[in-house]
Design an enzyme around this catalytic site. Sequence first.
Site, PDB file in Angstrom:
ATOM      1  N   GLU A  71      40.038  93.885   5.883  1.00 48.40           N
ATOM      2  CA  GLU A  71      41.371  94.095   5.317  1.00 48.40           C
ATOM      3  C   GLU A  71      41.310  94.846   3.991  1.00 48.40           C
ATOM      4  O   GLU A  71      42.152  95.702   3.719  1.00 48.40           O
ATOM      5  CB  GLU A  71      42.098  92.756   5.129  1.00 48.40           C
ATOM      6  CG  GLU A  71      42.497  92.076   6.432  1.00 48.40           C
ATOM      7  CD  GLU A  71      43.470  92.908   7.260  1.00 48.40           C
ATOM      8  OE1 GLU A  71      44.129  93.804   6.720  1.00 48.40           O
ATOM      9  OE2 GLU A  71      43.559  92.640   8.474  1.00 48.40           O
ATOM     10  N   CYS A 117      55.298 102.480  17.064  1.00 48.02           N
ATOM     11  CA  CYS A 117      56.363 102.769  16.087  1.00 48.02           C
ATOM     12  C   CYS A 117      55.769 103.607  14.961  1.00 48.02           C
ATOM     13  O   CYS A 117      55.729 103.202  13.803  1.00 48.02           O
ATOM     14  CB  CYS A 117      56.948 101.455  15.565  1.00 48.02           C
ATOM     15  SG  CYS A 117      58.515 101.637  14.677  1.00 48.02           S
ATOM     16  N   CYS A 144      58.057 100.606  23.575  1.00 43.48           N
ATOM     17  CA  CYS A 144      58.177  99.552  22.569  1.00 43.48           C
ATOM     18  C   CYS A 144      58.852  98.305  23.151  1.00 43.48           C
ATOM     19  O   CYS A 144      59.924  98.398  23.752  1.00 43.48           O
ATOM     20  CB  CYS A 144      58.990 100.058  21.375  1.00 43.48           C
ATOM     21  SG  CYS A 144      59.198  98.816  20.085  1.00 43.48           S
ATOM     22  N   CYS A 146      66.355  97.535  18.750  1.00 43.41           N
ATOM     23  CA  CYS A 146      66.149  98.369  17.565  1.00 43.41           C
ATOM     24  C   CYS A 146      67.457  99.033  17.124  1.00 43.41           C
ATOM     25  O   CYS A 146      68.018  99.889  17.826  1.00 43.41           O
ATOM     26  CB  CYS A 146      65.096  99.430  17.858  1.00 43.41           C
ATOM     27  SG  CYS A 146      64.694 100.442  16.416  1.00 43.41           S
TER      28      CYS A 146
END
Length: 327
Positions: free
Chosen positions: A25, A178, A188, A194
């Site tokens: 990360e 996206c 999606c 959306c």
Amino acid sequence: MPWRVPPDQRKAGVRPDPYRVWLSEVMLQQTTVAAVRDYFQRFTARWPTVSALAAAPDAEVMAEWAGLGYYARARNLLKCARAVAQDHGGEFPGSRNALLSLPGIGPYTAAAIAAIAFDEAATVVDGNVERVMARLRLVETPLPQAKAELTTCAAELTPALRPGDYAQAVMDLGATICTPRNPACSLCPWTEDCAARSVGVQASLPRKSPKPAKPIRHGTLWLVTRHDGAVLLEERPAKGLLGGMAGFPTTGWDGSDLPAPLAADWQDRGEVRHTFTHFHLILTVLAAQSDGNPDRGQFTPRTDFSPTALPTVMRKAWDLAILPQPG
DNA sequence: CAAGCGTGGCT
DNA sequence: TAGCCAAGCTT
């Protein structure tokens, strides 16, 4: 990706190693997966545990990080590893709040480690999630102003069940479907939900406030080799641009005008152009052979020197001055 | 809280 | 090709 635990192992109850989650990360902060992969492999092969990393010399870690950018991450990586080793018995703390207090771990990374490694229902908000939320909820306020609102949207969607899998899924959605420019809305799972897609503006979100133009700065770099092949290097100051990294002596890059590290018969090897986050740099590279006593830096035996241990702008200067000249 | 902080890939 | 962009943190 090497930091993920494969689904079959996950189903057998295997949790990701917090050390590997943390390392990946931090490396992925503002950095692409493609750029990170080899660095992650080298770091984990060389330092398999947080305690092993904590025991590593600073210069070795900085050299291994060279080329990945944002070098404050590497300095904080070591601070964090040593804090975990000394203050937490060599085990990462398991809560978002405790993780937040460690060096180099901010709101995003703390939530990501808590969710992925410890399955805490923490809300991850990175650039991907911001984009997904701006579209899903039709948030037209530009970033970074919209950050708080997008965080609220993300928190409302964070599930109590399998929050770690959800965190990775929503980021993967942003990374693969996206996407910033041509989102693959037909693929999606949220396409019917959306709000931006319902009015056709998804590709223009999130809005971003315009960034100031990058100024051009100039400087000089001195590349000195001794007759036995040793190379003159210096460690840059711990704070600021390329902080803590090894490099060749340079002037300041903002008009300040440090002198050459020694007197020599300088040869002009040309210019290096390099763009940092907030300015363009044009660097004049002067090279010389000298056995003199430098005012700055120290000669490093050629066998102990690898250009791969340098930040990219320094490696460019090395390539320009040392590699065979074209023609 | 706005500014400082890298790099490489893509369009 | 010059600009945009990426799994942000610190001060």
